[in-house]
Scaffold this motif. Structure first.
Motif, PDB file in Angstrom:
ATOM      1  N   CYS A 162     -34.698 -50.981 -16.792  1.00 28.59           N
ATOM      2  CA  CYS A 162     -34.624 -50.099 -15.621  1.00 28.59           C
ATOM      3  C   CYS A 162     -33.207 -49.636 -15.300  1.00 28.59           C
ATOM      4  O   CYS A 162     -33.025 -48.558 -14.731  1.00 28.59           O
ATOM      5  CB  CYS A 162     -35.206 -50.828 -14.393  1.00 28.59           C
ATOM      6  SG  CYS A 162     -36.963 -51.221 -14.535  1.00 28.59           S
ATOM      7  N   ALA A 163     -32.204 -50.440 -15.622  1.00 27.54           N
ATOM      8  CA  ALA A 163     -30.828 -50.131 -15.223  1.00 27.54           C
ATOM      9  C   ALA A 163     -30.118 -49.308 -16.294  1.00 27.54           C
ATOM     10  O   ALA A 163     -30.391 -49.436 -17.486  1.00 27.54           O
ATOM     11  CB  ALA A 163     -30.077 -51.424 -14.947  1.00 27.54           C
ATOM     12  N   TYR A 164     -29.210 -48.494 -15.851  1.00 27.39           N
ATOM     13  CA  TYR A 164     -28.332 -47.732 -16.748  1.00 27.39           C
ATOM     14  C   TYR A 164     -27.045 -47.415 -15.979  1.00 27.39           C
ATOM     15  O   TYR A 164     -27.000 -47.471 -14.741  1.00 27.39           O
ATOM     16  CB  TYR A 164     -29.005 -46.451 -17.248  1.00 27.39           C
ATOM     17  CG  TYR A 164     -29.321 -45.446 -16.157  1.00 27.39           C
ATOM     18  CD1 TYR A 164     -28.427 -44.428 -15.856  1.00 27.39           C
ATOM     19  CD2 TYR A 164     -30.517 -45.519 -15.437  1.00 27.39           C
ATOM     20  CE1 TYR A 164     -28.708 -43.500 -14.853  1.00 27.39           C
ATOM     21  CE2 TYR A 164     -30.807 -44.604 -14.448  1.00 27.39           C
ATOM     22  CZ  TYR A 164     -29.897 -43.592 -14.155  1.00 27.39           C
ATOM     23  OH  TYR A 164     -30.176 -42.680 -13.174  1.00 27.39           O
ATOM     24  N   THR A 165     -25.988 -47.105 -16.705  1.00 26.40           N
ATOM     25  CA  THR A 165     -24.693 -46.810 -16.077  1.00 26.40           C
ATOM     26  C   THR A 165     -24.300 -45.367 -16.365  1.00 26.40           C
ATOM     27  O   THR A 165     -24.619 -44.811 -17.423  1.00 26.40           O
ATOM     28  CB  THR A 165     -23.598 -47.738 -16.609  1.00 26.40           C
ATOM     29  OG1 THR A 165     -23.527 -47.620 -18.030  1.00 26.40           O
ATOM     30  CG2 THR A 165     -23.885 -49.187 -16.230  1.00 26.40           C
ATOM     31  N   VAL A 166     -23.598 -44.807 -15.408  1.00 26.56           N
ATOM     32  CA  VAL A 166     -23.076 -43.438 -15.536  1.00 26.56           C
ATOM     33  C   VAL A 166     -21.563 -43.514 -15.588  1.00 26.56           C
ATOM     34  O   VAL A 166     -20.930 -44.052 -14.668  1.00 26.56           O
ATOM     35  CB  VAL A 166     -23.540 -42.556 -14.356  1.00 26.56           C
ATOM     36  CG1 VAL A 166     -22.975 -41.146 -14.520  1.00 26.56           C
ATOM     37  CG2 VAL A 166     -25.052 -42.533 -14.273  1.00 26.56           C
ATOM     38  N   ASP A 167     -20.986 -43.017 -16.663  1.00 27.37           N
ATOM     39  CA  ASP A 167     -19.530 -43.030 -16.835  1.00 27.37           C
ATOM     40  C   ASP A 167     -18.890 -41.919 -16.007  1.00 27.37           C
ATOM     41  O   ASP A 167     -19.558 -40.972 -15.579  1.00 27.37           O
ATOM     42  CB  ASP A 167     -19.182 -42.861 -18.319  1.00 27.37           C
ATOM     43  CG  ASP A 167     -17.718 -43.107 -18.583  1.00 27.37           C
ATOM     44  OD1 ASP A 167     -17.310 -44.274 -18.586  1.00 27.37           O
ATOM     45  OD2 ASP A 167     -16.975 -42.117 -18.767  1.00 27.37           O
ATOM     46  N   GLU A 168     -17.572 -42.041 -15.792  1.00 27.93           N
ATOM     47  CA  GLU A 168     -16.855 -41.031 -15.014  1.00 27.93           C
ATOM     48  C   GLU A 168     -16.866 -39.671 -15.692  1.00 27.93           C
ATOM     49  O   GLU A 168     -16.721 -38.642 -15.032  1.00 27.93           O
ATOM     50  CB  GLU A 168     -15.410 -41.480 -14.793  1.00 27.93           C
ATOM     51  CG  GLU A 168     -15.287 -42.697 -13.890  1.00 27.93           C
ATOM     52  CD  GLU A 168     -13.841 -43.104 -13.687  1.00 27.93           C
ATOM     53  OE1 GLU A 168     -12.970 -42.540 -14.388  1.00 27.93           O
ATOM     54  OE2 GLU A 168     -13.581 -43.983 -12.850  1.00 27.93           O
ATOM     55  N   THR A 169     -17.000 -39.654 -16.996  1.00 28.35           N
ATOM     56  CA  THR A 169     -16.999 -38.382 -17.731  1.00 28.35           C
ATOM     57  C   THR A 169     -18.410 -37.880 -18.015  1.00 28.35           C
ATOM     58  O   THR A 169     -18.574 -36.955 -18.807  1.00 28.35           O
ATOM     59  CB  THR A 169     -16.242 -38.562 -19.059  1.00 28.35           C
ATOM     60  OG1 THR A 169     -16.901 -39.546 -19.848  1.00 28.35           O
ATOM     61  CG2 THR A 169     -14.806 -38.971 -18.818  1.00 28.35           C
ATOM     62  N   GLU A 170     -19.398 -38.487 -17.375  1.00 28.90           N
ATOM     63  CA  GLU A 170     -20.789 -38.134 -17.651  1.00 28.90           C
ATOM     64  C   GLU A 170     -21.522 -37.722 -16.376  1.00 28.90           C
ATOM     65  O   GLU A 170     -21.128 -38.067 -15.263  1.00 28.90           O
ATOM     66  CB  GLU A 170     -21.523 -39.309 -18.296  1.00 28.90           C
ATOM     67  CG  GLU A 170     -20.976 -39.719 -19.653  1.00 28.90           C
ATOM     68  CD  GLU A 170     -21.647 -40.966 -20.194  1.00 28.90           C
ATOM     69  OE1 GLU A 170     -21.549 -41.221 -21.404  1.00 28.90           O
ATOM     70  OE2 GLU A 170     -22.283 -41.706 -19.387  1.00 28.90           O
ATOM     71  N   GLN A 171     -22.605 -36.990 -16.571  1.00 28.81           N
ATOM     72  CA  GLN A 171     -23.558 -36.664 -15.516  1.00 28.81           C
ATOM     73  C   GLN A 171     -24.957 -36.762 -16.128  1.00 28.81           C
ATOM     74  O   GLN A 171     -25.146 -36.463 -17.301  1.00 28.81           O
ATOM     75  CB  GLN A 171     -23.279 -35.283 -14.922  1.00 28.81           C
ATOM     76  CG  GLN A 171     -23.083 -34.181 -15.958  1.00 28.81           C
ATOM     77  CD  GLN A 171     -22.502 -32.928 -15.343  1.00 28.81           C
ATOM     78  OE1 GLN A 171     -22.552 -32.739 -14.128  1.00 28.81           O
ATOM     79  NE2 GLN A 171     -21.965 -32.045 -16.170  1.00 28.81           N
ATOM     80  N   VAL A 172     -25.902 -37.160 -15.303  1.00 23.24           N
ATOM     81  CA  VAL A 172     -27.217 -37.550 -15.831  1.00 23.24           C
ATOM     82  C   VAL A 172     -28.315 -36.722 -15.169  1.00 23.24           C
ATOM     83  O   VAL A 172     -28.277 -36.458 -13.963  1.00 23.24           O
ATOM     84  CB  VAL A 172     -27.460 -39.051 -15.594  1.00 23.24           C
ATOM     85  CG1 VAL A 172     -28.899 -39.427 -15.914  1.00 23.24           C
ATOM     86  CG2 VAL A 172     -26.507 -39.873 -16.445  1.00 23.24           C
ATOM     87  N   VAL A 173     -29.269 -36.332 -15.974  1.00 26.21           N
ATOM     88  CA  VAL A 173     -30.507 -35.711 -15.486  1.00 26.21           C
ATOM     89  C   VAL A 173     -31.645 -36.683 -15.790  1.00 26.21           C
ATOM     90  O   VAL A 173     -31.866 -37.049 -16.949  1.00 26.21           O
ATOM     91  CB  VAL A 173     -30.754 -34.347 -16.156  1.00 26.21           C
ATOM     92  CG1 VAL A 173     -32.132 -33.812 -15.759  1.00 26.21           C
ATOM     93  CG2 VAL A 173     -29.670 -33.360 -15.779  1.00 26.21           C
ATOM     94  N   VAL A 174     -32.352 -37.096 -14.747  1.00 22.63           N
ATOM     95  CA  VAL A 174     -33.482 -38.023 -14.898  1.00 22.63           C
ATOM     96  C   VAL A 174     -34.764 -37.196 -14.850  1.00 22.63           C
ATOM     97  O   VAL A 174     -35.015 -36.457 -13.880  1.00 22.63           O
ATOM     98  CB  VAL A 174     -33.476 -39.091 -13.793  1.00 22.63           C
ATOM     99  CG1 VAL A 174     -34.664 -40.040 -13.985  1.00 22.63           C
ATOM    100  CG2 VAL A 174     -32.160 -39.867 -13.799  1.00 22.63           C
ATOM    101  N   THR A 175     -35.527 -37.296 -15.902  1.00 21.30           N
ATOM    102  CA  THR A 175     -36.800 -36.556 -15.970  1.00 21.30           C
ATOM    103  C   THR A 175     -37.977 -37.516 -15.807  1.00 21.30           C
ATOM    104  O   THR A 175     -37.902 -38.686 -16.188  1.00 21.30           O
ATOM    105  CB  THR A 175     -36.920 -35.824 -17.316  1.00 21.30           C
ATOM    106  OG1 THR A 175     -36.938 -36.787 -18.375  1.00 21.30           O
ATOM    107  CG2 THR A 175     -35.770 -34.860 -17.512  1.00 21.30           C
ATOM    108  N   ARG A 176     -39.033 -36.991 -15.226  1.00 22.99           N
ATOM    109  CA  ARG A 176     -40.268 -37.754 -15.078  1.00 22.99           C
ATOM    110  C   ARG A 176     -41.385 -36.913 -15.686  1.00 22.99           C
ATOM    111  O   ARG A 176     -41.657 -35.808 -15.209  1.00 22.99           O
ATOM    112  CB  ARG A 176     -40.546 -38.046 -13.612  1.00 22.99           C
ATOM    113  CG  ARG A 176     -41.789 -38.912 -13.373  1.00 22.99           C
ATOM    114  CD  ARG A 176     -41.930 -39.237 -11.899  1.00 22.99           C
ATOM    115  NE  ARG A 176     -40.801 -40.064 -11.421  1.00 22.99           N
ATOM    116  CZ  ARG A 176     -40.653 -40.401 -10.131  1.00 22.99           C
ATOM    117  NH1 ARG A 176     -41.547 -39.984  -9.212  1.00 22.99           N
ATOM    118  NH2 ARG A 176     -39.627 -41.140  -9.762  1.00 22.99           N
ATOM    119  N   PHE A 177     -41.960 -37.415 -16.736  1.00 15.59           N
ATOM    120  CA  PHE A 177     -42.973 -36.661 -17.493  1.00 15.59           C
ATOM    121  C   PHE A 177     -42.411 -35.312 -17.934  1.00 15.59           C
ATOM    122  O   PHE A 177     -43.031 -34.254 -17.772  1.00 15.59           O
ATOM    123  CB  PHE A 177     -44.257 -36.479 -16.668  1.00 15.59           C
ATOM    124  CG  PHE A 177     -44.879 -37.761 -16.247  1.00 15.59           C
ATOM    125  CD1 PHE A 177     -45.425 -38.631 -17.171  1.00 15.59           C
ATOM    126  CD2 PHE A 177     -44.914 -38.117 -14.899  1.00 15.59           C
ATOM    127  CE1 PHE A 177     -46.018 -39.825 -16.775  1.00 15.59           C
ATOM    128  CE2 PHE A 177     -45.500 -39.309 -14.493  1.00 15.59           C
ATOM    129  CZ  PHE A 177     -46.056 -40.183 -15.423  1.00 15.59           C
TER     130      PHE A 177
END
Length: 323
Positions: free
Chosen positions: A20-35
C-alpha cells in the motif's frame, strides 16, 4: 500457537504496508489511477498510500527534461541551404493532463518533434542567413588586425547595406520559436522552458567555397607578413652595412692618425738624434744607400768625383793591403 498467529499477523501487516505504501521523491510527481482512470495527483514529496490492486501509481519527472532535435537541412529566405541543429528544455507542469494526452515520457519526445521542428523550419525559412547567425550589426573584419593600426575590410562592406544589416538576430529567432511552440504544448501539460539553435552549418557545397575563401584570405595575410618581414630584413641589413662602413671608416681614420703621429714622432726622434752629428748622419745614410743599391753582382761605372762615393776615396780594400 499464539506466537505464530501474532507473527503471521505482523507479517501480513508488513506485507500489506509494503503493497500500500509508496514514496514520492522531490524530483517526482505522481498520478494515481483507479481502474485506469485518474483518481488523484500527488506532487508533495514523502510517504504516500494507495489501495492495492485497485490503484496504480504512475511516476512522472518534475525537473527539467531535455529535447535534442535532429539536424535538418533548411533553406533560408535568401536561398542558402544550411544545417540547423536545435535543443530545448521542458518540464511536466500538469501530470494529469500529460497522462491523459501523452501517456508516458518517451512519447513526449515525439510530440516535441512534431511541434518544435516545424516551428524551427518556419523561422529559418522566413529569415535570411545572417539573421540566424548574428545578433547585432557589430562590424566583423574578415581579416585580422595586421599590426599596422588598420584591418582589411570584410566582404560585407562591399555588399549593399540591406544585405549585411541584421534586423532580427539569432536571439530573437530563438525567442520567436519558443513563443510560437510553447502554447501548442500547453494542452499536453508541458511547459516549454527554452529553445535554442545549437549549431548552424553550411551544406557541403557552400562549405567548400567558404573554406576556399578563408584559405585565400589567410594566404593573403601570410603574404603580407612575409613581405613586411622581407622589408624589415632588408632594412636591418642596410643598417648593418651602413654601421659597418661607419665603424671601418672611423677605425681607418684613427689608424691613419696614429700612424701619422708615430711617423712624426719617429722623424722628430731621428732628427734630434742625427742633429747631434750631421756628418755621422750623412755617413749612415750613405751606407744604407750602398747596402740597398750595391751587391756582389752589381757593376757600376761612376767617377770617383761623384758625391755618393766620397767616403770611398782612398779606400784600397783588403786586396791592396799587402805586407
Amino acid at each position: 500457537m499464539k506466537t505464530k498467529i501474532i507473527l503471521a499477523v505482523v507479517g501480513a501487516l508488513v506485507l500489506l504496508l509494503a503493497i500500500c505504501a509508496y514514496t514520492v521523491d522531490e524530483t517526482e510527481q505522481v498520478v494515481v489511477t483507479r481502474f485506469d482512470k485518474v483518481n488523484r495527483t500527488v506532487t508533495t514529496p514523502g510517504l504516500q498510500f494507495k489501495i492495492p490492486v485497485i490503484e496504480k501509481v504512475l511516476v512522472f519527472p518534475k525537473n527539467l527534461q531535455e529535447w535534442d532535435g535532429d539536424p535538418g537541412q533548411i533553406p533560408t529566405r535568401d536561398k542558402t541551404y544550411i544545417w540547423v541543429n536545435t535543443f530545448a528544455r521542458w518540464k511536466i507542469t500538469d501530470p494529469e493532463t500529460f497522462f491523459k494526452t501523452v501517456g508516458y515520457v518517451s512519447r513526449a519526445q515525439q510530440r516535441l518533434d512534431e511541434i518544435i521542428d516545424p516551428t524551427v523550419r518556419n523561422f529559418i525559412t522566413s529569415n535570411r542567413l545572417i539573421e540566424a547567425v548574428r545578433n547585432s550589426n557589430r562590424e566583423l573584419d574578415t581579416f585580422e588586425d595586421l599590426g599596422d593600426g588598420t584591418a582589411q575590410e570584410n566582404t560585407q562592406r562591399d555588399k549593399p547595406a540591406r544585405f549585411s544589416q541584421v534586423f532580427v538576430g539569432r536571439d530573437k529567432i530563438d525567442s520567436g520559436i519558443l513563443n510560437q511552440a510553447a502554447p501548442k504544448l500547453k494542452p499536453f501539460g508541458i511547459e516549454l522552458v527554452e529553445v535554442k539553435i545549437k549549431r548552424v552549418n553550411y551544406v557541403e557545397q557552400v562549405r567548400k567555397s567558404v573554406y576556399d575563401r578563408m584559405i585565400a584570405e589567410r594566404k593573403q595575410i601570410a603574404q603580407k607578413f612575409r613581405s613586411e618581414g622581407k622589408g624589415e630584413a632588408q632594412k636591418i641589413l642596410g643598417d648593418k652595412e651602413r654601421e659597418l662602413k661607419r665603424i671601418e671608416s672611423e677605425a681607418y681614420r684613427s689608424a691613419q692618425e696614429i700612424k701619422g703621429k708615430a711617423d712624426a714622432e719617429s722623424t722628430r726622434l731621428y732628427a734630434d738624434a742625427f742633429g747631434l752629428d750631421p756628418e755621422f748622419y750623412s755617413f749612415v745614410k750613405t751606407m744604407e744607400v750602398y747596402n740597398a743599391a750595391l751587391s756582389e753582382n752589381s757593376a757600376l761605372v761612376l767617377s770617383t768625383d761623384s758625391e755618393i762615393f766620397k767616403y770611398m776615396k782612398g779606400y784600397k780594400g783588403t786586396a791592396a793591403a799587402t805586407p
